[in-house]
Design a protein around this motif. Structure first.
Motif, PDB file in Angstrom:
ATOM      1  N   TYR A  10     -26.167 -30.245  -8.036  1.00 45.80           N
ATOM      2  CA  TYR A  10     -25.426 -29.351  -7.136  1.00 45.80           C
ATOM      3  C   TYR A  10     -25.304 -29.975  -5.746  1.00 45.80           C
ATOM      4  CZ  TYR A  10     -24.918 -25.553  -3.718  1.00 45.80           C
ATOM      5  OH  TYR A  10     -24.539 -24.780  -2.651  1.00 45.80           O
ATOM      6  N   LYS A  11     -24.114 -29.873  -5.150  1.00 45.66           N
ATOM      7  CA  LYS A  11     -23.858 -30.386  -3.806  1.00 45.66           C
ATOM      8  C   LYS A  11     -23.686 -29.201  -2.849  1.00 45.66           C
ATOM      9  CE  LYS A  11     -23.692 -34.636  -5.301  1.00 45.66           C
ATOM     10  NZ  LYS A  11     -24.822 -35.571  -5.029  1.00 45.66           N
ATOM     11  N   HIS A  12     -24.656 -29.020  -1.974  1.00 39.96           N
ATOM     12  CA  HIS A  12     -24.610 -27.897  -1.043  1.00 39.96           C
ATOM     13  C   HIS A  12     -23.633 -28.208   0.100  1.00 39.96           C
ATOM     14  CE1 HIS A  12     -26.107 -24.153   0.507  1.00 39.96           C
ATOM     15  NE2 HIS A  12     -26.508 -24.675   1.636  1.00 39.96           N
ATOM     16  N   PRO A  13     -22.736 -27.261   0.419  1.00 41.28           N
ATOM     17  CA  PRO A  13     -21.769 -27.503   1.503  1.00 41.28           C
ATOM     18  C   PRO A  13     -22.472 -27.831   2.824  1.00 41.28           C
ATOM     19  CG  PRO A  13     -21.161 -25.562   0.243  1.00 41.28           C
ATOM     20  CD  PRO A  13     -22.533 -25.956  -0.213  1.00 41.28           C
ATOM     21  N   MET A  14     -22.038 -28.906   3.472  1.00 34.54           N
ATOM     22  CA  MET A  14     -22.672 -29.336   4.707  1.00 34.54           C
ATOM     23  C   MET A  14     -22.559 -28.282   5.807  1.00 34.54           C
ATOM     24  SD  MET A  14     -24.488 -31.458   6.331  1.00 34.54           S
ATOM     25  CE  MET A  14     -24.547 -32.774   5.105  1.00 34.54           C
ATOM     26  N   TRP A  15     -21.421 -27.571   5.836  1.00 41.85           N
ATOM     27  CA  TRP A  15     -21.256 -26.573   6.897  1.00 41.85           C
ATOM     28  C   TRP A  15     -22.286 -25.453   6.756  1.00 41.85           C
ATOM     29  CZ3 TRP A  15     -20.298 -21.396   6.215  1.00 41.85           C
ATOM     30  CH2 TRP A  15     -19.808 -20.982   4.964  1.00 41.85           C
ATOM     31  N   GLN A  16     -22.662 -25.133   5.522  1.00 47.96           N
ATOM     32  CA  GLN A  16     -23.675 -24.096   5.324  1.00 47.96           C
ATOM     33  C   GLN A  16     -25.048 -24.599   5.761  1.00 47.96           C
ATOM     34  OE1 GLN A  16     -23.633 -22.211   1.465  1.00 47.96           O
ATOM     35  NE2 GLN A  16     -21.400 -22.046   1.444  1.00 47.96           N
ATOM     36  N   THR A  17     -25.323 -25.878   5.496  1.00 47.48           N
ATOM     37  CA  THR A  17     -26.585 -26.464   5.944  1.00 47.48           C
ATOM     38  C   THR A  17     -26.681 -26.442   7.468  1.00 47.48           C
ATOM     39  OG1 THR A  17     -26.639 -27.940   4.030  1.00 47.48           O
ATOM     40  CG2 THR A  17     -28.048 -28.519   5.898  1.00 47.48           C
ATOM     41  N   ILE A  18     -25.596 -26.840   8.130  1.00 45.03           N
ATOM     42  CA  ILE A  18     -25.568 -26.846   9.598  1.00 45.03           C
ATOM     43  C   ILE A  18     -25.730 -25.423  10.134  1.00 45.03           C
ATOM     44  CG2 ILE A  18     -24.129 -27.310  11.621  1.00 45.03           C
ATOM     45  CD1 ILE A  18     -22.872 -29.620  10.004  1.00 45.03           C
ATOM     46  N   PHE A  19     -25.029 -24.478   9.514  1.00 41.15           N
ATOM     47  CA  PHE A  19     -25.125 -23.067   9.901  1.00 41.15           C
ATOM     48  C   PHE A  19     -26.574 -22.601   9.788  1.00 41.15           C
ATOM     49  CE2 PHE A  19     -22.891 -18.692   9.102  1.00 41.15           C
ATOM     50  CZ  PHE A  19     -23.405 -18.225  10.304  1.00 41.15           C
ATOM     51  N   GLY A  20     -27.202 -22.907   8.646  1.00 42.96           N
ATOM     52  CA  GLY A  20     -28.597 -22.511   8.438  1.00 42.96           C
ATOM     53  C   GLY A  20     -29.540 -23.182   9.407  1.00 42.96           C
ATOM     54  N   ALA A  21     -29.293 -24.472   9.696  1.00 40.15           N
ATOM     55  CA  ALA A  21     -30.156 -25.202  10.638  1.00 40.15           C
ATOM     56  C   ALA A  21     -30.070 -24.611  12.035  1.00 40.15           C
ATOM     57  CB  ALA A  21     -29.756 -26.675  10.660  1.00 40.15           C
ATOM     58  N   ILE A  22     -28.882 -24.183  12.414  1.00 37.67           N
ATOM     59  CA  ILE A  22     -28.706 -23.535  13.724  1.00 37.67           C
ATOM     60  C   ILE A  22     -29.510 -22.237  13.776  1.00 37.67           C
ATOM     61  CG2 ILE A  22     -27.039 -22.356  15.221  1.00 37.67           C
ATOM     62  CD1 ILE A  22     -24.964 -24.441  14.295  1.00 37.67           C
ATOM     63  N   VAL A  23     -29.484 -21.474  12.666  1.00 35.82           N
ATOM     64  CA  VAL A  23     -30.252 -20.227  12.604  1.00 35.82           C
ATOM     65  C   VAL A  23     -31.740 -20.521  12.738  1.00 35.82           C
ATOM     66  CG1 VAL A  23     -30.893 -18.264  11.150  1.00 35.82           C
ATOM     67  CG2 VAL A  23     -28.520 -19.039  11.201  1.00 35.82           C
ATOM     68  N   VAL A  24     -32.227 -21.543  12.030  1.00 32.63           N
ATOM     69  CA  VAL A  24     -33.644 -21.922  12.117  1.00 32.63           C
ATOM     70  C   VAL A  24     -34.014 -22.290  13.547  1.00 32.63           C
ATOM     71  CG1 VAL A  24     -35.367 -23.639  11.437  1.00 32.63           C
ATOM     72  CG2 VAL A  24     -33.845 -22.662   9.718  1.00 32.63           C
ATOM     73  N   ALA A  25     -33.170 -23.093  14.196  1.00 34.54           N
ATOM     74  CA  ALA A  25     -33.455 -23.534  15.566  1.00 34.54           C
ATOM     75  C   ALA A  25     -33.484 -22.360  16.533  1.00 34.54           C
ATOM     76  CB  ALA A  25     -32.410 -24.560  16.011  1.00 34.54           C
ATOM     77  N   ILE A  26     -32.481 -21.490  16.432  1.00 38.35           N
ATOM     78  CA  ILE A  26     -32.398 -20.338  17.341  1.00 38.35           C
ATOM     79  C   ILE A  26     -33.569 -19.390  17.125  1.00 38.35           C
ATOM     80  CG2 ILE A  26     -31.078 -18.251  17.893  1.00 38.35           C
ATOM     81  CD1 ILE A  26     -28.537 -19.863  17.394  1.00 38.35           C
ATOM     82  N   MET A  27     -33.865 -19.067  15.857  1.00 37.53           N
ATOM     83  CA  MET A  27     -34.945 -18.121  15.574  1.00 37.53           C
ATOM     84  C   MET A  27     -36.302 -18.707  15.922  1.00 37.53           C
ATOM     85  SD  MET A  27     -33.661 -15.295  14.790  1.00 37.53           S
ATOM     86  CE  MET A  27     -35.174 -14.476  14.267  1.00 37.53           C
TER      87      MET A  27
END
Length: 397
Positions: A366-383
């Protein structure tokens, strides 16, 4: 999954299980309290929290279902032992929340029957336990939370209509708040924690696995359902915010002991008081079910016997929560604090999920969409940043 109808029913059930797990007594208390403190600017907090919620949930649901592995097992694949630690945090947080949920259910029954809160709590626990006495507990749970969610939304909409909130001002403040300070940060952390923190975001994803919805072929439905789950919570959050805003904009002071009830009573009199009781009960009892179910799915990592006797463990979880409330009680303020603590757990759960999205032993080809990874990483950083500030404020500052 045997039929398309059963698959659709499981997906909708997962949507409402996640959404209603978030909408408990803590949700009602947090939304009312923060609206009272921040006024129309709370709309900005809601908007930011919804964006962060989407980033977290979309990633978590997709990776769990494509891997056919529960959150704690994925965490262990990333860092051996992390799954046990996360499971411990989730179960403790779920138990703390569930004590408050049982209390809220008791309060709801107390409002429209007059029995004591403790008796109401025991009645509510018996109803929740009753669901898991049946072999088809999953399907019964799905239907129960769906009907309860629809009922809450329509009753709250009635109160919004009666309170006549300044909708234009709320829309404006969604993008331009009056201020951004520590109170705003705490509100964001608490709302995100109360929506996708701790056990809550895993409620729907784990329900999909139990219903047999997994694999790459299910990803389209999973993505849609993950967004719908946040949508259910967001709708209830917005309309409750508007109901409270309508009341406080008229200069009415909310009762410190029970701010949620005072909103409904001021907006709709005796009818509003009864509506509050029904909404409190529905929100609480569905959260009792969601917290118990999801916490036990995390307990499975400690022993295979949990999976073999999952319904029995869920019943025991509800029973223990009820006994603790009836014998010890629970201060209302803890509901807000636990929501904030769940926000602190989110980076520990979402971070490993994002790493696992690129491990073949977890997701295969499975290839996870990069934009979703970036979106999730931003959430991790902010939280992570907001959570550190919250910890500093409460324990050091």
């Amino acid at each position: 999954m045997n039929t398309i109808k059963e698959r659709r029913s499981a997906i909708i059930g997962a949507v409402f299980l996640m959404g209603l797990s978030a909408i408990g007594p803590g949700f009602l208390t947090q939304t009312t309290t923060f609206t009272d403190q921040l006024g129309s600017s709370f709309a900005f907090v809601i908007l930011i929290s919804i964006i962060l919620d989407l980033g977290a949930q979309l990633n978590i649901w997709r990776i769990i279902t494509v891997s056919n592995m529960r959150g704690q097992d994925i965490a262990n694949k990333v860092i051996p032992g992390l799954g046990y630690f996360v499971s411990f945090l989730v179960v403790i947080g779920g138990l703390a929340f569930n004590i408050g949920n049982v209390a809220g259910a008791g309060l709801g029954i107390n409002v429209f029957t007059g029995v004591s809160v403790e008796v109401g709590a025991m009645i509510s626990a018996a109803i929740a336990i009753g669901i898991f006495m049946f072999k088809e507990a999953g399907r019964i749970m799905d239907k129960f939370v769906q009907y309860a969610g629809i009922l809450m939304i329509f009753l709250t909409l009635y109160v919004v209509f009666k309170s006549s909130p300044p909708v234009g001002e709320a829309a404006y403040r969604s993008f331009i708040p009056e201020s951004f300070d520590s109170g705003t940060i705490l509100a964001i952390v608490t709302l995100v924690g109360g929506t996708v923190g701790g056990y809550i975001t895993f409620a729907g994803a784990h329900r999909l696995l139990d219903a047999g919805v997994h694999g790459k072929e299910a990803l389209s439905d999973v993505s849609k359902s993950s967004l719908m789950g946040i949508g259910v919570t967001a709708i209830m959050r917005v309309i409750l915010f508007l109901a409270v805003l309508g009341v406080i904009s008229q200069g009415y002071k909310l009762a410190a002991g029970n701010p949620v009830a005072s909103v409904f009573e001021h907006a709709a009199g005796k009818t509003g008081h009864l509506i509050f009781g029904v909404i409190m009960w529905a929100a609480a009892v569905t959260s009792v079910i969601g917290a118990a179910y999801t916490s036990v799915t995390f307990l499975r990592i400690f022993s295979p016997k949990v999976a073999q006797h999952q319904n029995r463990f869920i019943i025991a979880f509800i029973f223990i929560s009820t006994v603790v409330f009836v014998s010890v009680g629970r201060p209302v303020e803890i509901l807000i604090l636990v929501g904030a603590l769940n926000g602190l757990i989110l980076p520990l759960t979402l971070g490993p999920i994002l790493i696992a999205a690129y491990k073949k032993e977890v997701v295969g080809d499975y290839k996870h969409p990069m934009w979703q990874t970036i979106f999730g990483a931003i959430v991790v950083a902010i939280m992570t940043a907001l959570s550190i500030q919250t910890l500093y404020k409460y324990f050091i500052g």
